[in-house]
Write a protein that holds these residues in place. Sequence first.
Motif, PDB file in Angstrom:
ATOM      1  N   SER A  65     112.531  18.314  84.279  1.00  0.00           N
ATOM      2  CA  SER A  65     113.797  19.037  84.128  1.00  0.00           C
ATOM      3  C   SER A  65     114.430  18.721  82.786  1.00  0.00           C
ATOM      4  N   PHE A  66     115.200  19.675  82.302  1.00  0.00           N
ATOM      5  CA  PHE A  66     115.981  19.479  81.089  1.00  0.00           C
ATOM      6  C   PHE A  66     117.293  18.790  81.435  1.00  0.00           C
ATOM      7  N   ILE A  67     117.714  17.866  80.571  1.00  0.00           N
ATOM      8  CA  ILE A  67     119.003  17.196  80.697  1.00  0.00           C
ATOM      9  C   ILE A  67     119.626  17.131  79.297  1.00  0.00           C
ATOM     10  N   LYS A  68     120.920  17.320  79.214  1.00  0.00           N
ATOM     11  CA  LYS A  68     121.587  17.282  77.912  1.00  0.00           C
ATOM     12  C   LYS A  68     121.444  15.899  77.280  1.00  0.00           C
ATOM     13  N   ARG A  69     121.314  15.884  75.964  1.00  0.00           N
ATOM     14  CA  ARG A  69     121.101  14.645  75.227  1.00  0.00           C
ATOM     15  C   ARG A  69     122.201  13.611  75.482  1.00  0.00           C
ATOM     16  N   GLU A  70     123.446  14.055  75.574  1.00  0.00           N
ATOM     17  CA  GLU A  70     124.537  13.099  75.781  1.00  0.00           C
ATOM     18  C   GLU A  70     124.452  12.414  77.154  1.00  0.00           C
ATOM     19  N   CYS A  71     123.668  12.962  78.038  1.00  0.00           N
ATOM     20  CA  CYS A  71     123.460  12.363  79.360  1.00  0.00           C
ATOM     21  C   CYS A  71     122.153  11.568  79.421  1.00  0.00           C
ATOM     22  N   ASN A  72     121.447  11.489  78.314  1.00  0.00           N
ATOM     23  CA  ASN A  72     120.107  10.925  78.306  1.00  0.00           C
ATOM     24  C   ASN A  72     119.905   9.931  77.166  1.00  0.00           C
ATOM     25  N   GLY A  73     120.964   9.236  76.793  1.00  0.00           N
ATOM     26  CA  GLY A  73     120.941   8.358  75.623  1.00  0.00           C
ATOM     27  C   GLY A  73     119.916   7.250  75.665  1.00  0.00           C
ATOM     28  N   LEU A  74     119.824   6.520  76.762  1.00  0.00           N
ATOM     29  CA  LEU A  74     118.894   5.397  76.848  1.00  0.00           C
ATOM     30  C   LEU A  74     117.449   5.867  76.750  1.00  0.00           C
ATOM     31  N   ALA A  75     117.120   6.940  77.422  1.00  0.00           N
ATOM     32  CA  ALA A  75     115.750   7.467  77.366  1.00  0.00           C
ATOM     33  C   ALA A  75     115.427   7.962  75.960  1.00  0.00           C
ATOM     34  N   ASN A  76     116.395   8.548  75.277  1.00  0.00           N
ATOM     35  CA  ASN A  76     116.178   9.022  73.922  1.00  0.00           C
ATOM     36  C   ASN A  76     115.879   7.859  72.980  1.00  0.00           C
ATOM     37  N   LEU A  77     116.593   6.760  73.127  1.00  0.00           N
ATOM     38  CA  LEU A  77     116.323   5.574  72.311  1.00  0.00           C
ATOM     39  C   LEU A  77     114.924   5.027  72.581  1.00  0.00           C
ATOM     40  N   HIS A  78     114.529   5.020  73.835  1.00  0.00           N
ATOM     41  CA  HIS A  78     113.202   4.537  74.201  1.00  0.00           C
ATOM     42  C   HIS A  78     112.112   5.427  73.605  1.00  0.00           C
ATOM     43  N   ALA A  79     112.307   6.729  73.657  1.00  0.00           N
ATOM     44  CA  ALA A  79     111.321   7.655  73.101  1.00  0.00           C
ATOM     45  C   ALA A  79     111.161   7.440  71.600  1.00  0.00           C
ATOM     46  N   LYS A  80     112.262   7.232  70.901  1.00  0.00           N
ATOM     47  CA  LYS A  80     112.187   6.978  69.461  1.00  0.00           C
ATOM     48  C   LYS A  80     111.470   5.663  69.176  1.00  0.00           C
ATOM     49  N   ALA A  81     111.705   4.650  69.990  1.00  0.00           N
ATOM     50  CA  ALA A  81     111.006   3.376  69.821  1.00  0.00           C
ATOM     51  C   ALA A  81     109.508   3.561  70.025  1.00  0.00           C
ATOM     52  N   CYS A  82     109.117   4.382  70.994  1.00  0.00           N
ATOM     53  CA  CYS A  82     107.700   4.670  71.231  1.00  0.00           C
ATOM     54  C   CYS A  82     107.075   5.342  70.021  1.00  0.00           C
ATOM     55  N   LEU A  83     107.793   6.272  69.429  1.00  0.00           N
ATOM     56  CA  LEU A  83     107.276   6.994  68.281  1.00  0.00           C
ATOM     57  C   LEU A  83     107.007   6.048  67.123  1.00  0.00           C
ATOM     58  N   HIS A  84     107.902   5.095  66.908  1.00  0.00           N
ATOM     59  CA  HIS A  84     107.759   4.176  65.790  1.00  0.00           C
ATOM     60  C   HIS A  84     106.710   3.103  66.035  1.00  0.00           C
ATOM     61  N   SER A  85     106.490   2.718  67.288  1.00  0.00           N
ATOM     62  CA  SER A  85     105.529   1.660  67.570  1.00  0.00           C
ATOM     63  C   SER A  85     104.133   2.199  67.857  1.00  0.00           C
ATOM     64  N   GLY A  86     104.009   3.495  68.064  1.00  0.00           N
ATOM     65  CA  GLY A  86     102.719   4.109  68.355  1.00  0.00           C
ATOM     66  C   GLY A  86     102.541   4.285  69.848  1.00  0.00           C
ATOM     67  N   PRO A  87     101.790   5.314  70.261  1.00  0.00           N
ATOM     68  CA  PRO A  87     101.673   5.648  71.674  1.00  0.00           C
ATOM     69  C   PRO A  87     100.986   4.589  72.514  1.00  0.00           C
ATOM     70  N   ASN A  88     100.183   3.753  71.935  1.00  0.00           N
ATOM     71  CA  ASN A  88      99.469   2.734  72.723  1.00  0.00           C
ATOM     72  C   ASN A  88     100.221   1.419  72.822  1.00  0.00           C
ATOM     73  N   HIS A  89     101.389   1.337  72.191  1.00  0.00           N
ATOM     74  CA  HIS A  89     102.142   0.088  72.187  1.00  0.00           C
ATOM     75  C   HIS A  89     103.458   0.187  72.922  1.00  0.00           C
ATOM     76  N   CYS A  90     103.681   1.252  73.635  1.00  0.00           N
ATOM     77  CA  CYS A  90     104.978   1.470  74.253  1.00  0.00           C
ATOM     78  C   CYS A  90     104.830   1.529  75.758  1.00  0.00           C
ATOM     79  N   ASN A  91     105.531   0.668  76.453  1.00  0.00           N
ATOM     80  CA  ASN A  91     105.570   0.698  77.913  1.00  0.00           C
ATOM     81  C   ASN A  91     106.929   1.168  78.343  1.00  0.00           C
ATOM     82  N   THR A  92     106.960   1.952  79.429  1.00  0.00           N
ATOM     83  CA  THR A  92     108.230   2.468  79.920  1.00  0.00           C
ATOM     84  C   THR A  92     108.837   1.512  80.917  1.00  0.00           C
TER      85      THR A  92
END
Length: 92
Positions: A65-92
């Motif tokens: 489902s879609f959720i507005k960004r202002e309601c999804n701040g923590l997940a957005n930060l986590h996704a950006k961290a995954c992007l910077h560390s690489g897909p094989n180095h990020c655990n949810t």
Amino acid sequence: MAEAIAIRNALLQAVDLNITHIWLRSDSQVLIGALSSGRHPIELYGMLSDISTISLFSFISCSFSFIKRECNGLANLHAKACLHSGPNHCNT
């Protein structure tokens, strides 16, 4: 791409935890639209194919489902961290 990596990793972790029903939300309308329609943009084709396969064969029910960004701040930060560390180095 960061959101797609985060979703794939969340699905894989849910499989490891024997979760059978999952509902994932994202603030990326393009990503949710691609997952819902089955139309995968060429730049995300491999990642979205992985997500589709995992969601179809590993869960009794799996929703996106879609959720507005202002309601999804923590997940957005986590996704950006995954992007910077690489897909094989990020655990949810």
